[in-house]
Scaffold this motif. Structure first.
Motif, short mmCIF file in Angstrom:
data_model
loop_
_atom_site.label_atom_id
_atom_site.label_comp_id
_atom_site.label_asym_id
_atom_site.label_seq_id
_atom_site.Cartn_x
_atom_site.Cartn_y
_atom_site.Cartn_z
N GLY A 131 0.78 -1.23 0.00
CA GLY A 131 0.00 0.00 0.00
C GLY A 131 0.81 1.27 0.00
N ILE A 132 2.12 1.21 -0.27
CA ILE A 132 2.90 2.44 -0.46
C ILE A 132 2.32 3.20 -1.66
CG2 ILE A 132 5.18 3.40 -0.93
CD1 ILE A 132 4.85 2.16 1.84
N GLY A 133 2.01 2.47 -2.73
CA GLY A 133 1.18 2.98 -3.81
C GLY A 133 -0.12 2.20 -3.78
N ARG A 134 -1.24 2.87 -4.00
CA ARG A 134 -2.52 2.19 -3.90
C ARG A 134 -3.54 2.80 -4.84
NH1 ARG A 134 -4.26 2.38 2.16
NH2 ARG A 134 -2.18 1.51 2.45
N THR A 135 -4.61 2.05 -5.08
CA THR A 135 -5.66 2.46 -6.00
C THR A 135 -6.99 2.43 -5.25
OG1 THR A 135 -4.43 1.45 -7.83
CG2 THR A 135 -6.76 1.96 -8.21
N TYR A 136 -7.79 3.47 -5.43
CA TYR A 136 -9.10 3.58 -4.79
C TYR A 136 -10.19 3.52 -5.86
CZ TYR A 136 -6.67 5.11 -0.55
OH TYR A 136 -5.85 5.18 0.56
N VAL A 137 -11.14 2.63 -5.68
CA VAL A 137 -12.21 2.40 -6.67
C VAL A 137 -13.55 2.66 -6.00
CG1 VAL A 137 -13.21 0.77 -8.29
CG2 VAL A 137 -10.77 0.66 -7.78
N ARG A 138 -14.43 3.41 -6.70
CA ARG A 138 -15.77 3.67 -6.16
C ARG A 138 -16.67 2.48 -6.49
NH1 ARG A 138 -18.05 8.87 -8.33
NH2 ARG A 138 -18.69 7.58 -10.10
N LEU A 139 -17.24 1.90 -5.43
CA LEU A 139 -18.12 0.74 -5.57
C LEU A 139 -19.39 0.96 -4.76
CD1 LEU A 139 -15.45 -2.08 -5.00
CD2 LEU A 139 -16.35 -1.29 -7.21
N ALA A 140 -20.46 0.32 -5.18
CA ALA A 140 -21.72 0.41 -4.45
C ALA A 140 -21.67 -0.38 -3.15
CB ALA A 140 -22.88 -0.08 -5.32
N GLU A 141 -20.86 -1.45 -3.13
CA GLU A 141 -20.73 -2.30 -1.96
C GLU A 141 -19.25 -2.58 -1.69
OE1 GLU A 141 -23.21 -3.22 -0.09
OE2 GLU A 141 -24.85 -2.55 -1.40
N PRO A 142 -18.89 -2.84 -0.44
CA PRO A 142 -17.49 -3.17 -0.16
C PRO A 142 -17.05 -4.43 -0.91
CG PRO A 142 -18.69 -2.71 1.88
CD PRO A 142 -19.71 -2.80 0.79
N PRO A 143 -15.80 -4.48 -1.37
CA PRO A 143 -15.29 -5.65 -2.11
C PRO A 143 -14.83 -6.74 -1.15
CG PRO A 143 -13.60 -3.97 -2.04
CD PRO A 143 -14.79 -3.40 -1.32
N THR A 144 -15.78 -7.49 -0.62
CA THR A 144 -15.46 -8.57 0.32
C THR A 144 -15.96 -9.89 -0.24
OG1 THR A 144 -17.52 -8.19 1.53
CG2 THR A 144 -15.56 -7.04 2.32
N GLY A 145 -15.53 -10.97 0.37
CA GLY A 145 -15.96 -12.29 -0.05
C GLY A 145 -15.15 -12.83 -1.21
N PRO A 146 -15.48 -14.03 -1.68
CA PRO A 146 -14.70 -14.70 -2.73
C PRO A 146 -14.61 -13.93 -4.04
CG PRO A 146 -16.14 -16.26 -1.64
CD PRO A 146 -16.54 -14.92 -1.15
N GLN A 147 -15.60 -13.09 -4.34
CA GLN A 147 -15.61 -12.35 -5.61
C GLN A 147 -15.10 -10.91 -5.46
OE1 GLN A 147 -16.43 -14.05 -8.55
NE2 GLN A 147 -16.22 -15.69 -7.02
N ALA A 148 -14.29 -10.64 -4.45
CA ALA A 148 -13.83 -9.27 -4.20
C ALA A 148 -13.07 -8.70 -5.40
CB ALA A 148 -12.95 -9.24 -2.95
N ILE A 149 -12.19 -9.49 -6.02
CA ILE A 149 -11.41 -8.95 -7.14
C ILE A 149 -12.29 -8.69 -8.34
CG2 ILE A 149 -10.72 -11.19 -8.11
CD1 ILE A 149 -8.48 -8.10 -7.87
#
Length: 769
Positions: free
Chosen positions: A552-570
């Motif tokens: 996370g020294i470099g990182r990317t922020y993505v706007r999503l309707a729901e948090p990216p959790t669970g097996p399909q996070a990617i």
């Protein structure tokens, strides 16, 4: 032997006395007083010398005698060998060098090199790949450092200071040997049948070492009660230093998940660090969305825990933006105990959680491919942060139990592939995010994979993966910070090389950066955008290869309707990158809800040319004052790579926000980086179809909004099209020789198709710029 000049001997003793005081182990006050009186007494030199040696003898742990051939014999001195578990104790060393040899005095390769038992030194950094067996680790309990310069002073007798660290409590047998090394070649001086010789220190160590029965006072386990501001338990990066600046636990004594290349360790609420009695500074942070919290803790026999409340200054997830690092590794580079194997998901999730990341893409690559590929599952995981090898870690003194936290489920790992160390690596290192199959068809070894990138990218995209290039700036610097610039780079590196072929053929989605100079990283991206391609740019770390401070020294922020959790996070995160707003950078500045005329969509239409309103909410945080220069420097030097400190305007707390139109800065506003969210708005004239973004150079950059005027595609720069065309020529000249003969025809055809696409787009461009 002749006697040393008494004043030089006193100067050596006073320097050592002061060093002991600096290290927190001062000589008794009465001894200091006697030494001061003796230095200026009217006694003869011989009497003063004798009394000085008598006065200091009880505090000498090791006597070192260097003979005419440079062999250094260490024997036990009179100081009681009392140590403290998980702490440092310092002692005098008396060095006799009657032949006044020019040499460096050393404890060897990173720790106690010469112990009676060769297997009892710590030197984790120096251990070979195959030596992480429990007996070896169990015996590696003692570490040592010499304080002060390496060079001997040339005196016949001098005093130095040595500090010893014990992992264990109780009585332990061990030894210390100091080595005299050639100042120029760093070889030890030792006897041979022919006389004086320089050689590597590979002789039998016990012959030259001082042996001790060390009495190590035990240190208690101190619970770290780290909390979010709302009271939730979490994982954080904890750095513990004593008054002398020494880090706990000792870096030389660490095993994963504690890294020898970190100052910090990652601890969850309720987990432990052993600390002997004393005063400590405890710093806690959970990635750049938090301000560091400094706590002073006095540890004594009654101390059981150190409470820490984190200080969050921004919460992108509260606004629907979720952080990820698309490029981290669990093996190779700085890793760890066995670089060709690396560490397990249980260690990697600890690091990702400790940096406050929602997603960490753990990329398997050549040095660890065959071992790490076992962790690939085609799904995101959020394992417990368990100790991965309890027997080995217990042998290293890690007896604490991992603890779950309230925030664990918010961080996931996704194992995927970086095509690095593969036959096509010369074309640029690929990142493949969201694979369902990690083995290229028809291959059993990585040497069987294609020797150029396009076939690999097509195979990955058929699986629905998001694909692109790592560390994009490597080999693409051209000696200018101008953006955009039109100098064709050499492509003599492993950055975004073949991307100039793959994007026009529709098989590359992104490139990753935030590691080097913006001009090297952003120039290709700007040119591709200016001829109408929708290529993405992501922030990455390449942990622990380019940066080993943490993910996370470099990182990317993505706007999503729901948090990216669970097996399909990617899959959710990738979809957001394709369709929604995102920005990338160092996490110290943020741009939320970039909009054109109030529309936050990635695509925007205008019926005719005219002004548009560009708006966003921006937040950034810098300390009020620039950091002081580090010791030994006159001026503070900002960190390398992307870091908001490099955007500071003079010594103020302000930074410059820029509107970027087709690669050019067309409007600016100074912002105070005090952590508050600030609404910004700019009126920007749009004369033709264009792309628009916001940036704080060296800290944050948004993905663009694409504005099409009158239904015409973006063709904003004929010079960009020509630059891309010419870059394909340069790339073929430099890289084609690495492509297998059987693949040359297909590669040449693809290169020709890419150039044809650039010629067409160049002809369609409305301006030369």
């Amino acid at each position: 032997m002749s006697e040393p000049p008494v004043q030089q001997l006193f100067a050596s003793a006073v320097r050592a006395m002061r060093k002991l005081q600096d290290l927190g182990d001062p000589l008794p006050a009465d001894v200091v007083t006697q030494l001061s009186k003796l230095e200026s007494s009217s006694l003869s030199d011989a009497e003063r010398r004798t009394q000085l040696e008598t006065l200091l003898r009880p505090f000498v742990l090791v006597d070192v005698a260097i003979d005419e051939r440079g062999s250094a014999l260490s024997t036990a001195g009179a100081a009681p060998p009392r140590l403290v578990q998980h702490g440092w104790r310092s002692f005098l060393v008396r060095v006799s060098n009657p032949h006044r040899l020019e040499a460096n005095l050393s404890t060897g390769n990173g720790g106690v090199y010469g112990l009676i038992d060769y297997h009892s030194h710590s030197a984790r950094i120096a251990l070979a790949d195959t030596l992480t067996v429990v007996p070896r680790i169990k015996n590696a309990w003692l570490d040592a450092k010499l304080a002060g310069p390496d060079e001997l002073s040339g005196l016949e007798v001098e005093y130095r200071v040595i500090s010893l660290y014990s992992r264990d409590g109780g009585v332990r047998s061990g030894g210390v040997m100091l080595v005299a090394e050639d100042q120029h070649n760093h070889h030890s001086l030792s006897r041979t049948p022919q006389g004086l010789a320089y050689q590597r220190t590979n002789f039998e160590l016990g012959e030259y070492a001082a042996g001790f029965e060390f009495d190590c006072a035990p240190a208690p386990e101190i619970r770290i009660d780290v909390r979010e501001p709302d009271g939730r338990s979490c994982m954080a990066a904890i750095t513990v230093r004593d008054a002398q600046g020494r880090t706990y636990p000792s870096k030389a004594m660490r095993l994963a998940p504690d890294m020898f290349f970190h100052e910090h360790v990652y601890r969850a609420t309720g987990e432990m660090i052993r600390l002997p009695a004393g005063r400590y500074e405890v710093t806690a942070i959970r990635g750049p969305e938090y301000r560091p919290v400094l706590t002073t803790a006095d540890v004594d026999a009654e101390t059981t825990e150190i409470p820490v409340v984190l200080d969050r200054w921004v919460d992108p997830a509260a606004r629907g933006y979720y952080s990820g690092d698309p490029h981290i590794h669990a093996g190779g580079c700085s890793h760890y105990n066995i670089p060709s194997e690396g560490v397990t998901p249980e260690t990697m999730i600890r690091h990702v959680r400790g940096e406050g990341l929602w997603l960490g893409s753990v990329l398997t690559w050549a040095p660890c491919y065959y071992h790490q590929k076992q962790f690939f599952s085609g799904a995101a995981i959020s394992p417990p942060a368990d100790l991965e090898d309890p027997a080995m870690q217990a042998a290293q003194g890690m007896t604490w139990m991992p603890q779950p936290t309230d925030r664990d489920a918010e961080s996931t790992l996704r194992y995927d592939v970086e095509v690095s160390g593969f036959p096509s690596s010369h074309s640029g290192h690929l990142i493949l995010l969201g694979l369902t199959d990690q083995d290229y068809p028809g291959t059993t070894l990585i040497e069987d994979w294609p020797s150029w990138n396009l076939p690999v990218l097509r195979w990955a995209k058929e699986q629905g993966a998001l694909v692109g290039y790592a560390h994009c700036g490597i080999g693409l610097g051209v000696g200018t910070e101008e953006l955009p610039n039109y100098i064709v780079p050499s492509f003599q590196g492993i950055g975004s090389n073949e991307i100039v072929v793959d994007v026009p053929l529709g098989v590359a989605d992104f490139q990753c950066g935030t590691q080097f100079a913006p001009a090297a990283e952003l120039n290709i991206w700007y040119h591709l955008l200016s001829v109408g391609y929708r290529t993405l740019m992501l922030g990455e770390t390449d942990y622990p290869c380019i940066y080993d401070d943490g993910p996370g020294i470099g990182r990317t922020y993505v706007r999503l309707a729901e948090p990216p959790t669970g097996p399909q996070a990617i899959e959710a995160w990738n979809t957001g990158l394709r369709e929604s707003a995102s920005y990338f950078g160092d996490g110290r500045s943020h741009v939320f809800d970039l909009a054109v005329d109030g529309d936050v969509s990635r695509e925007h239409s205008l019926d005719e040319p005219g002004p548009v309103q560009v708006s966003a909410t921006v937040a950034a945080w810098l300390p009020e004052e620039p950091p002081p220069p580090p010791p030994g420097r006159l001026m503070y030097s900002a960190p390398v790579g992307w870091h908001l400190e490099r955007a500071r305007i003079g010594t103020s707390r302000k930074v410059l926000l820029e509107v970027v139109l087709n690669g050019l800065s067309v409007a600016t506003q100074e912002l105070v980086a005090d952590g508050t969210e600030q609404e910004v708005s700019f009126d920007v004239p749009v004369e033709r179809s264009s792309w628009i973004a916001l940036r704080i150079m060296r800290s944050v950059h948004t993905q663009p909004i694409f504005v099409e005027v009158g239904g015409r595609p973006i063709r904003a720069s004929r010079r960009s099209a020509q630059w891309l065309h010419d870059s394909v020529d340069q790339l073929w000249k430099v890289k084609s020789g690495f492509i297998r003969e059987s693949e040359q025809d297909a590669a040449r055809q693809a290169y020709d198709e890419a150039q044809a696409a650039y010629r067409t787009r160049g002809e369609e461009c409305e301006v030369d710029r």
